[in-house]
Design a protein around this motif. Sequence first.
Motif, mmCIF file in Angstrom:
data_model
loop_
_atom_site.group_PDB
_atom_site.id
_atom_site.type_symbol
_atom_site.label_atom_id
_atom_site.label_comp_id
_atom_site.label_asym_id
_atom_site.label_seq_id
_atom_site.Cartn_x
_atom_site.Cartn_y
_atom_site.Cartn_z
ATOM 1 N N ILE A 55 0.804 -1.230 0.000
ATOM 2 C CA ILE A 55 0.000 0.000 0.000
ATOM 3 C C ILE A 55 0.833 1.275 0.000
ATOM 4 C CG2 ILE A 55 -1.856 -1.208 1.220
ATOM 5 C CD1 ILE A 55 -1.085 0.340 3.734
ATOM 6 N N LEU A 56 2.096 1.192 0.500
ATOM 7 C CA LEU A 56 2.885 2.419 0.548
ATOM 8 C C LEU A 56 3.425 2.766 -0.840
ATOM 9 C CD1 LEU A 56 4.955 2.152 3.859
ATOM 10 C CD2 LEU A 56 2.890 3.487 3.405
ATOM 11 N N PRO A 57 3.490 4.042 -1.167
ATOM 12 C CA PRO A 57 4.080 4.445 -2.458
ATOM 13 C C PRO A 57 5.575 4.146 -2.484
ATOM 14 C CG PRO A 57 3.642 6.361 -1.084
ATOM 15 C CD PRO A 57 3.020 5.200 -0.381
ATOM 16 N N GLU A 58 6.151 4.155 -3.680
ATOM 17 C CA GLU A 58 7.569 3.830 -3.825
ATOM 18 C C GLU A 58 8.463 4.766 -3.024
ATOM 19 O OE1 GLU A 58 8.555 3.741 -7.918
ATOM 20 O OE2 GLU A 58 7.571 1.820 -8.301
ATOM 21 N N SER A 59 8.048 6.000 -2.884
ATOM 22 C CA SER A 59 8.869 6.961 -2.144
ATOM 23 C C SER A 59 8.948 6.629 -0.647
ATOM 24 C CB SER A 59 8.302 8.374 -2.321
ATOM 25 O OG SER A 59 6.957 8.439 -1.850
ATOM 26 N N LYS A 60 8.034 5.761 -0.175
ATOM 27 C CA LYS A 60 7.999 5.406 1.241
ATOM 28 C C LYS A 60 8.564 4.015 1.510
ATOM 29 C CE LYS A 60 5.677 9.092 2.665
ATOM 30 N NZ LYS A 60 6.180 10.039 3.701
ATOM 31 N N ARG A 61 9.095 3.346 0.498
ATOM 32 C CA ARG A 61 9.556 1.962 0.669
ATOM 33 C C ARG A 61 10.736 1.870 1.649
ATOM 34 N NH1 ARG A 61 7.923 -2.200 -2.627
ATOM 35 N NH2 ARG A 61 6.354 -1.650 -4.179
ATOM 36 N N CYS A 62 11.601 2.858 1.654
ATOM 37 C CA CYS A 62 12.724 2.832 2.600
ATOM 38 C C CYS A 62 12.210 2.937 4.033
ATOM 39 C CB CYS A 62 13.692 3.976 2.306
ATOM 40 S SG CYS A 62 14.919 3.578 1.032
ATOM 41 N N GLU A 63 11.215 3.785 4.252
ATOM 42 C CA GLU A 63 10.644 3.912 5.585
ATOM 43 C C GLU A 63 10.004 2.597 6.025
ATOM 44 O OE1 GLU A 63 8.038 7.212 5.985
ATOM 45 O OE2 GLU A 63 9.395 8.619 4.969
ATOM 46 N N ALA A 64 9.316 1.944 5.092
ATOM 47 C CA ALA A 64 8.698 0.659 5.407
ATOM 48 C C ALA A 64 9.756 -0.378 5.776
ATOM 49 C CB ALA A 64 7.870 0.174 4.220
ATOM 50 N N TYR A 65 10.868 -0.353 5.055
ATOM 51 C CA TYR A 65 11.959 -1.298 5.329
ATOM 52 C C TYR A 65 12.523 -1.090 6.730
ATOM 53 C CZ TYR A 65 16.638 -3.351 5.064
ATOM 54 O OH TYR A 65 17.781 -4.071 5.314
ATOM 55 N N PHE A 66 12.736 0.156 7.121
ATOM 56 C CA PHE A 66 13.288 0.426 8.449
ATOM 57 C C PHE A 66 12.268 0.125 9.554
ATOM 58 C CE2 PHE A 66 16.170 3.280 5.954
ATOM 59 C CZ PHE A 66 17.336 2.593 6.255
ATOM 60 N N ILE A 67 10.986 0.294 9.255
ATOM 61 C CA ILE A 67 9.957 -0.112 10.217
ATOM 62 C C ILE A 67 10.041 -1.613 10.488
ATOM 63 C CG2 ILE A 67 7.460 -0.429 10.519
ATOM 64 C CD1 ILE A 67 7.061 2.254 9.106
ATOM 65 N N MET A 68 10.247 -2.389 9.409
ATOM 66 C CA MET A 68 10.368 -3.839 9.569
ATOM 67 C C MET A 68 11.617 -4.216 10.356
ATOM 68 S SD MET A 68 7.770 -5.423 8.419
ATOM 69 C CE MET A 68 8.426 -7.092 8.347
ATOM 70 N N LEU A 69 12.701 -3.449 10.167
ATOM 71 C CA LEU A 69 13.915 -3.726 10.938
ATOM 72 C C LEU A 69 13.675 -3.481 12.427
ATOM 73 C CD1 LEU A 69 16.803 -2.217 8.741
ATOM 74 C CD2 LEU A 69 16.214 -4.628 9.081
ATOM 75 N N TYR A 70 12.960 -2.412 12.751
ATOM 76 C CA TYR A 70 12.622 -2.155 14.156
ATOM 77 C C TYR A 70 11.738 -3.267 14.721
ATOM 78 C CZ TYR A 70 14.456 2.621 13.714
ATOM 79 O OH TYR A 70 15.277 3.710 13.546
ATOM 80 N N LEU A 71 10.781 -3.706 13.909
ATOM 81 C CA LEU A 71 9.893 -4.787 14.357
ATOM 82 C C LEU A 71 10.674 -6.087 14.568
ATOM 83 C CD1 LEU A 71 6.694 -4.225 12.160
ATOM 84 C CD2 LEU A 71 7.006 -3.749 14.600
#
Length: 253
Positions: A55-71
Amino acid sequence: MNFRDESFMPDDDRAPVLAAGPETHFKPIKTIPVFSLHLLISTIISFTGIVLAMILPESKRCEAYFIMLYLRALFWLITLMIDHIVKHMHEKSRLSGYIDFHKATAMHRSVPFYIVTLWNNVIIVIQTLTQHYYGDNFTSHCIQGFLSPIAYITLFNVVETFFLFIVVGSYIARVYKFNNSGLPPDALNGNFNDNIGSVGVLHPHAHLVELIEKQADLISYLKDHNTNLNQKLIQLSTDLNILRGEMINREAE
């Protein structure tokens, strides 16, 4: 009349000493809810990764990746706490006399922690390699479709959850069977008699270390049981003295 004759003794008096008292009642291991929660958290993290990747746009993929690292880091801490809780529960079961089951599940109950730790180490290695080779261009690679970091870390988490379901599911089935069996402690069902004599005589093909460990566990269990019996005897003696005092007071009146 001989009141000590066995024909006049209650059935409870002729029961084995070790079988007396509520402390020998079966105590189930309550680790199934704990590991079920662990599976639920792993599933939620996997689902979160899929949702973020979709659901996140391509510009937010890095943020999503770092969220997963925190999780992932948080999930490892949760797994560590659950591992300690489960070990504590199994240790209580061992002290209650269920030594064979404690040893039989020693490796099985630790596998989830090993899996999560291994997966996190793999992710750390991949993250280090990507940072090393991509350098300042890492952000541009975050948006590279299916092969983006959020995609592979989500895939890793889904695979991990799959393995956890297999391992933890097998463990839960084993504990469920054990809890439903309601078996008495090993010292009461004869499990120690196969390899250990009453004075510690070793059989020719017995493994020395295993026999010594079993003897130590049996001694520990018998000491705890003896302490409980002594406490009961003291309580019974106190109650008897109180009852005698009341009877003497009534007679005096």
